[in-house]
Design a protein around this motif. Sequence first.
Motif: not given
Length: 97
Positions: A11-16, A33-37, A62-66
């Motif tokens: 997930e981190e490789i893909v998203f961040r 960051n908002i779009i990615t979240s 919660y998941v959006f804020l994380i």
Amino acid sequence: MNGILLVGITEEIVFRGFILQELNKILSFWKANIITSFLFLIIHYAIWIYDGVFFDLWSHIYVFLIGIFFGLIFKKTRSLWSVIILHSFHNLFVSIM
């Protein structure tokens, strides 16, 4: 246990590692960051629907804020490993509870 680490890595490789960095090339960090979240939130929908907990509003928030938090950590540390480790420990903690 392997799943906890593998999910954090993938997930981190893909998203961040990919989405956030590519969006940040054309958008401000906060917009990216908002779009990615938001996209990070959406990928959790399938499992929530399967588990019958899709309508739990707190989980969405919660998941959006994380996702926002992981993006900030990535920006501050400039290290994908920092968010991979953080994400993996978070998943371990949540699975224990």
